[in-house]
Enzyme design. Structure first.
Site: not given
Ligand code: TXE
Length: 492
Positions: A248, A282
């Site tokens: 998602e 989201c």
């Molecule tokens: O999210 P990340 P970030 C979107 C929103 C935001 C952007 C970046 O636009 O500005 O994402 O946010 C883990 N392998 N959303 O950087 O990186 C991380 O540790 C495995 C939408 O904070 O996606 C955390 O637990 N895991 C969203 C999780 O992924 C990894 C909600 C989310 O972090 C990883 C939040 C990797 N390589 C942000 N890198 C929604 N869909 O609701 C990071 N993580």
């Protein structure tokens, strides 16, 4: 107390590393937690693998797995005020929002508790004499569940409850920014009777802890909620072993308002759709797509109310919106605001940090509205994930639909009109996973949640949310076997 949970024991990180968790309302330390790396992930996956391969969980009658989930739901309610407070402190959201989250996840655990033993497959009529054909469901195996920071407890529960109901074992990781309530959730699961090794908790950063969870060859399934960029990396990592995935990845959600909508209600919901939880949702209705004839009055009404939104510490009385989750994330959103100005959008309100001296240490940002937006602007195309609303206009129904679908995402959208036929026409034409008519934001555990396009792969919640965690197996039996003699008569 150590706060990694591996094979039924609370332990420190193998390398003894820790991370400080900050209060987003004042930038002060809230807690220090263990910081895992790939060694801890390996230990967690090993425990989950053994618990799946030889442990009792997947052989446990589904009704008993359901009983454990029901026990989790009860305890969530018993500890509601404590969990509410922790989630509010960690994320910055208001107590009311956090309390709603705890109620919602209680319902999710109850829903999958009830679902656990309700659908054990089916028998098919093969049309072939003397055969029995059964379709059965089995757990996938070891699942890595990775959650983001905007709804830490809720997003994890949407994954964990169906994964456990189906009989899987799990390695789970909350966001490194907001790990605190998930630690409490795991304590509740531990007390519910779920055996050792079935749920393993690791805490840590994306690259150091998350990535190994997606790359480990003993992991069978990865479920992730987060950003598009990270989702692509996870999909690529999962491809190496052809792991199952559920993703998602957010949205750029249109909120389409026709001139015949109830004005006051549509204004009220437009405000909520875009600024609830500082827009860190989201499904935030971050793109207001409004009929030209009412645009000026509508924007002015939304802006009047946006200017009055009470920002503050999520735990304080009367606060309507808390801080953004982290300093880094606020900077990212501020960069989007600057880009919008540079690209020619008209700033109507907000666009800056609040002047109130009591809020200077926290990561606050004022509700922001940009008028005169178009699809060439970054702010219209990319997920900002902050309190920023862009405004586009239309004059015809077709134009409204085209604008609503003009996104690489497709998570959710709203349509506002008093014309029931138009509501049906437009909602049918919108290419998004959830459409709200004369509403915005509600969800229920019974209804699937997920997106079209780059909003992700698969669905959470509902029946489909359980299917994501099950393999489907066909068992065929010949009940009167005798030689078929296919090859007889083919000798020279
Ligand atoms: O999210 P990340 P970030 C979107 C929103 C935001 C952007 C970046 O636009 O500005 O994402 O946010 C883990 N392998 N959303 O950087 O990186 C991380 O540790 C495995 C939408 O904070 O996606 C955390 O637990 N895991 C969203 C999780 O992924 C990894 C909600 C989310 O972090 C990883 C939040 C990797 N390589 C942000 N890198 C929604 N869909 O609701 C990071 N993580």
């Amino acid at each position: 107390m150590p706060d990694l949970f591996i094979n039924g024991k609370w332990v420190d990180a193998i390398n003894d590393a820790t991370r400080t968790v900050l209060d987003p309302a004042n930038d002060q330390p809230l807690a220090t937690v263990a910081e895992a790396d790939s060694d801890d992930v390996n230990a967690a996956v090993k425990a989950a693998r053994e618990a799946f391969d030889s442990g009792p969980w997947r052989q446990t009658p589904a009704s008993e797995r359901g009983d454990c989930l029901r026990a989790v739901a009860s305890e969530l309610q018993n500890r509601k005020s404590e969990l509410t407070r922790i989630e509010s402190l960690d994320t910055g959201k208001t107590l009311l929002e956090a309390e709603t989250d705890v109620d919602d996840i209680t319902n999710v655990f109850r829903y999958y508790a009830d679902m656990a033993d309700k659908d054990s497959g089916r028998v098919t009529d093969t049309g072939v004499p003397n055969t029995v054909s059964r379709i059965v469901y089995e757990p996938i195996g070891v699942c890595s569940l990775i959650a983001p920071w905007n709804y830490p407890l809720l997003q994890m529960s949407w994954k964990l409850a169906p994964a456990l109901a189906a009989g899987n074992t799990c390695v789970i990781k909350p966001s490194e920014v907001t790990p605190l309530a998930t630690i409490e959730l795991v304590k509740i699961i531990e007390a519910s009777g779920v055996p050792a090794g079935v749920v393993n908790l690791v805490l840590g950063g994306g690259a150091t802890t998350g990535a190994p969870m997606t790359e480990h060859p003993d992991v069978d399934m990865v479920s992730f909620t987060g950003g598009l960029h990270t989702g692509k990396r996870i999909m690529a990592a999962a491809a190496a072993d052809v792991k199952n995935i559920a993703l998602e990845l957010g949205g750029k959600n249109p909120n389409v308002v026709f001139a015949d909508a109830d004005f006051e209600t549509a204004v009220d919901y437009a405000l909520n759709a875009s600024f609830f939880h500082s827009g860190q949702v989201c499904s935030a209705g971050a793109r207001l797509i409004i009929e030209e004839s009412i645009k000026d009055d509508f924007i002015s009404a939304v802006a009047d109310r946006a200017r009055k939104v009470k920002l503050g510490r999520g735990q304080d009385e009367g606060v309507e919106v808390g801080p953004m989750v982290s300093r880094e994330h606020r900077e990212k959103v501020e960069n989007y605001i600057q880009t919008a100005i540079d690209e020619g959008a008209t700033l109507v309100c907000g666009g800056k940090r609040p002047d109130d001296p009591a809020l200077t240490d926290g990561y606050f940002l004022e509700p922001t509205i940009f008028d005169d937006c178009n699809r060439d602007m970054t702010i219209v195309r990319e997920e900002v994930f902050g309190p920023v609303l862009s405004v586009e206009t239309f004059t015809t129904e077709d134009e409204a639909i085209a604008l609503a679908n003009d996104t690489e995402y497709g998570l959710a959208g709203g349509v506002w009109t008093s014309d029931a036929s138009k509501a049906q026409r437009v909602s049918s034409a919108m290419r998004h996973g959830t459409i709200w008519i004369n509403d915005f934001h509600p969800y229920v555990p019974q209804a699937e949640w997920g997106g079209f396009g780059k909003s992700g792969v698969g669905r959470e919640l509902g029946h489909h949310g359980l299917d994501e965690y099950r393999e489907t197996k066909h068992i065929w039996q010949n009940i009167s076997p005798e030689p078929m003699r296919w090859f007889e008569g083919k000798d020279d």
